[in-house]
Scaffold this motif. Structure first.
Motif: not given
Length: 146
Positions: A94, A107, A135, A138-146
């Protein structure tokens, strides 16, 4: 016969490269491909540790250490791999990465720290510390990955 053996050796040598390209679905941008390859290494190392933690495979200290070291090494590369906002239609990154660069770098550093803290003296310790690593992912993927 030697010709057949040589042909077989060439085919077997090429298979990993062919499989690698198919796994990234036609990514054209080399910077994006490098990111995806690095994340793939992290994913495979995490899967190795997860299989050990769940008892799917034996808990093997040397393999666990190698998987941990792979995650640490690849996590350390993340800021450099994402330094340029390179794009590709196949990328899941993203724009928020570059809009929130400091948080993204933090992160990545946290991922390295969680990997360094992995404890594989027994399955219970590995499960606990691997959960903390997960965790972080997941926190990074939740914010920065489509």
């Amino acid at each position: 016969m030697p010709r057949r053996a040589l042909s077989l050796a060439l085919i077997l040598t090429a298979l990993p490269a062919l499989a690698h390209n198919d796994g990234h679905g036609g990514v054209q941008n080399p910077e994006v491909m490098a990111r995806m390859t690095s994340m793939e290494h992290i994913g495979k190392a995490t899967e190795t540790l997860s299989d050990m933690a769940r008892g799917k495979t034996p808990l093997h200290q040397a393999r666990a250490r190698m998987a941990r070291d792979t995650i640490i090494r690849e996590a350390g590369k993340i800021p450099g791999l994402f330094e340029h906002p390179a794009t590709d239609p196949k990328s899941d990154s993203r724009l928020d990465i570059w809009l929130n660069w400091q948080d993204f770098e933090t992160r990545a550093a946290t991922l390295s720290e969680k990997a360094a803290a992995l404890d594989f003296r027994d399955r219970a310790a590995l499960r606990t510390t691997l959960g903390q690593l997960g965790s972080s992912c997941k926190s990074c993927h939740r914010n920065y990955r489509n």
